[in-house]
Enzyme design. Sequence first.
Site, PDB file in Angstrom:
ATOM      1  N   ASP A 191     -10.766   1.661  -3.585  1.00 30.71           N
ATOM      2  CA  ASP A 191     -11.123   1.463  -2.165  1.00 30.71           C
ATOM      3  C   ASP A 191     -12.757   1.490  -2.084  1.00 30.71           C
ATOM      4  O   ASP A 191     -13.344   1.413  -1.244  1.00 30.71           O
ATOM      5  CB  ASP A 191     -10.678   2.536  -1.241  1.00 30.71           C
TER       6      ASP A 191
ATOM      7  N   ASN B  64      -0.251   5.278   1.225  1.00 33.28           N
ATOM      8  CA  ASN B  64      -1.507   6.038   1.479  1.00 33.28           C
ATOM      9  C   ASN B  64      -1.585   7.435   1.818  1.00 33.28           C
ATOM     10  O   ASN B  64      -2.377   8.179   2.409  1.00 33.28           O
ATOM     11  CB  ASN B  64      -2.002   5.356   2.696  1.00 33.28           C
TER      12      ASN B  64
ATOM     13  N   ASP C 260       0.660  -1.355   0.094  1.00 39.64           N
ATOM     14  CA  ASP C 260       0.019  -0.160   0.088  1.00 39.64           C
ATOM     15  C   ASP C 260       0.982   1.311   0.130  1.00 39.64           C
ATOM     16  O   ASP C 260       2.122   1.092   0.188  1.00 39.64           O
ATOM     17  CB  ASP C 260      -0.955  -0.286   1.251  1.00 39.64           C
TER      18      ASP C 260
ATOM     19  N   CYS D 166      -1.153  -0.885  -4.602  1.00 38.36           N
ATOM     20  CA  CYS D 166      -2.391  -0.393  -3.693  1.00 38.36           C
ATOM     21  C   CYS D 166      -1.810   0.952  -3.575  1.00 38.36           C
ATOM     22  O   CYS D 166      -0.567   1.132  -2.922  1.00 38.36           O
ATOM     23  CB  CYS D 166      -2.691  -1.254  -2.860  1.00 38.36           C
TER      24      CYS D 166
HETATM   25  C1  GLA Z   1      -5.661   1.679   2.146  1.00 39.56           C
HETATM   26  C2  GLA Z   1      -6.123   0.441   1.032  1.00 39.56           C
HETATM   27  C3  GLA Z   1      -7.170  -0.184   1.808  1.00 39.56           C
HETATM   28  C4  GLA Z   1      -6.454  -0.686   3.183  1.00 39.56           C
HETATM   29  C5  GLA Z   1      -6.292   0.272   4.030  1.00 39.56           C
HETATM   30  C6  GLA Z   1      -5.546  -0.117   5.290  1.00 39.56           C
HETATM   31  O1  GLA Z   1      -6.722   2.696   2.043  1.00 39.56           O
HETATM   32  O2  GLA Z   1      -6.572   0.994  -0.154  1.00 39.56           O
HETATM   33  O3  GLA Z   1      -7.651  -1.386   0.930  1.00 39.56           O
HETATM   34  O4  GLA Z   1      -5.585  -1.669   2.896  1.00 39.56           O
HETATM   35  O5  GLA Z   1      -5.425   1.305   3.331  1.00 39.56           O
HETATM   36  O6  GLA Z   1      -5.258   1.137   5.892  1.00 39.56           O
END
Ligand code: GLA
Length: 725
Positions: free
Chosen positions: A546, A478, A476, A524
């Site tokens: 998401d 973020n 991921d 991701c």
């Molecule tokens: C992101 C990912 C989600 C999940 C969250 C976890 O938003 O896209 O699928 O893994 O982080 O914090």
Amino acid sequence: MGITFDKSTQFFHLTTKNTSYLFGIFDNNYLYSPYYGRRLREGTDLKRLWQKYPSGFSPNYEGAPSVDYALDLIPTEYPAYGGGDYRNPAVGVHFEDGSRIIDPKFVSYTITDGNEELKGLPSLSGGDQTLEVLLRDEPSGVEIVLHYVIFEDIDIIARSARIINGTNEAIRVTRALSMSMDLPIADYDMIGLYGTHIRERQIDRSPLRHGIQSVGSRRGTSSHHHNPFISFVSKTTTEEQGDAYGCALIYSGNWIGVAEVDPFGGARVQMGIHPADFSWKLNPGEEFVTPEAVITYTHNGMNRMSQNFHDAFRYHLGHTKNRNKRRPIVVNNWEATYFDFDEEKLLGIIESCKGLGIDTFVLDDGWFGHRDTDNSSLGDWFVHTGKLPNGLTPLIEKCEEQGMTFGLWFEPEMISEDSELYRAHPDWALKKNGRPFCRGRQQLILDLSREDVLEYLQETVGGVLRNNRISYVKWDMNRHFTEAYSEALPPDQQGEVFHRFVLNLYRFMAYLNENFPDLVIEGCSGGGGRFDAGVLYYQPQIWTSDDSDAIERLKIQYGTSMCYPPQAMTAHLSASPNHQMNRVTPYNTRALVAQSASFGYELNPLHLTDEERAQIKTQTDRYREVSDMILKGDFYRLINPFNTNACAWMFVLPDKSKAYAVYVRQLNLPADPVKVLKFQGLDPEAVYHIDELDADFGGDELMYAGVALKHLWDFEATSFTLTKK
Ligand code: GLA
């Protein structure tokens, strides 16, 4: 087919199965670039296309044969600043004396069979031929090598450039685009994929107008907000017919895609690293390599353009063992538990996967450091003993007892202020000491442009993978970049932070692929915030969004398919009401939409009724049956969810022996005008059996007349499985 240089016309001719790309040497010096389109015969002399305009206010370059000769008026292959071409340059250089003028002129070329991948950057492989053209700015010695690779059968050309400091002083490269192309006519619509978190890759189609139109990202990643793909289509182009040009960048950082319509009606199309926030110091003898841009042209509409990209990315991008294999059907615990889990709860979830046909259980965020919410522990890649006192082993063993494997979530590029890592290395976060700084999702970005940070990640993330039997990783990312300043770089190299970050990210991804070749890694970034061909080189599939709501996913997956093959998209069937939309949709619809990609589940199997468990078993069996078509089939978009109340797409195996179509109703309409679904890509002479209708049809009938659609209520869906008899 192939690449030729015609000495009499002085044209390079790059020919693929259906296309020609021509550029020539103009007035002994400059690269004149008049044509990309349908295939032309060898020897075509396109100098005749050049028209002399009245050249008021277009200055003539030194040695120009007459006042008609001005760079402002010549379609140019890789334009530079300073010589009277006032459109966007492709390259920019700052010399130590402050000068920015360069005038690259043709020197020589080579044509070789095959292709070599770019150094340090993901790029296509398995090309048929490579052309390199050397340009030199004589007064300074700066050289530029233009690099072209052709992929004949799929009408793809890959382009990049190298800038070489042939001077004896340091220079700064301030602009280094991967491609530039002057289309003689600008009468096109530009298509881009814009979006946000939880609404990625929506299709925008707008007419080109005079001036500069651009999309891109300055967020540090390719981003949810615009995808590194642009297309130019004629006004009348549809999915099935008409001119369509496509350009995609194999890159995961800041990027730009530009169309500049000049007053004479031409369009300069460019793609590459975003020049804002970028500069790169080159010492004498050093070179800078741009990322690779992939371009295609077809007169057979947008769907064929997409298929060309799909084939390029399925068969010529990257080396992961898992690229064209069916990837595991996973259950991911994120929407099932979020951060709220412990060993007992997870063991229960894994146990409840028994009999459902699930391959892998993936443990998402919250298993490390002391992470109970999103405010801590990123960087501390060791097990959260509060939640998992016995480590990962009991979970892994439980999976294996049931014939499943175990997967784990990481967010390697991040650091939380509340972490052991940050307490030990506050300077490892991207920010400027002494200045206030932003948090995104309460976290900071690790300064991956640093070698010590790269080593730390290889040791810690690599260590977890080495010490545990892990078959799958969800990777991921973020938040987006702010205060992009590295404490490790000297002042004159701060413009390199973004690109160095991406280069080391690729090194880290390559390290994991080399050391753990069987591992399936899913990309991701808050869903689909880094859905690009750079990531796909290393990771065969990416969490598409998401937003797991099946109806929202229609648009997201349809838009994503403009450039990327469905097998690259992860799609999970999630609980209803959906967590992002609160929408209630039928199980069957959620399954059919998610099964049109790399399939899995995002729910708590402990909450399933017996009936639902039986449905899931049927779905996983079914996915195994159709997955060959999802992986290898040619993908056709049939009904557009952006401008109808339905959506349909289909997959056809290349030998046309089998096909699989999905049709979804969005909102129901009284006396609905959509009653027929027409298929594509079938053998018109053949007879196909459709399982769901238990009837035989001619391929011609299915494509030209179609099948009658039964009435469907809101959000209902149906599928058609076709087998050639
Ligand atoms: C992101 C990912 C989600 C999940 C969250 C976890 O938003 O896209 O699928 O893994 O982080 O914090």
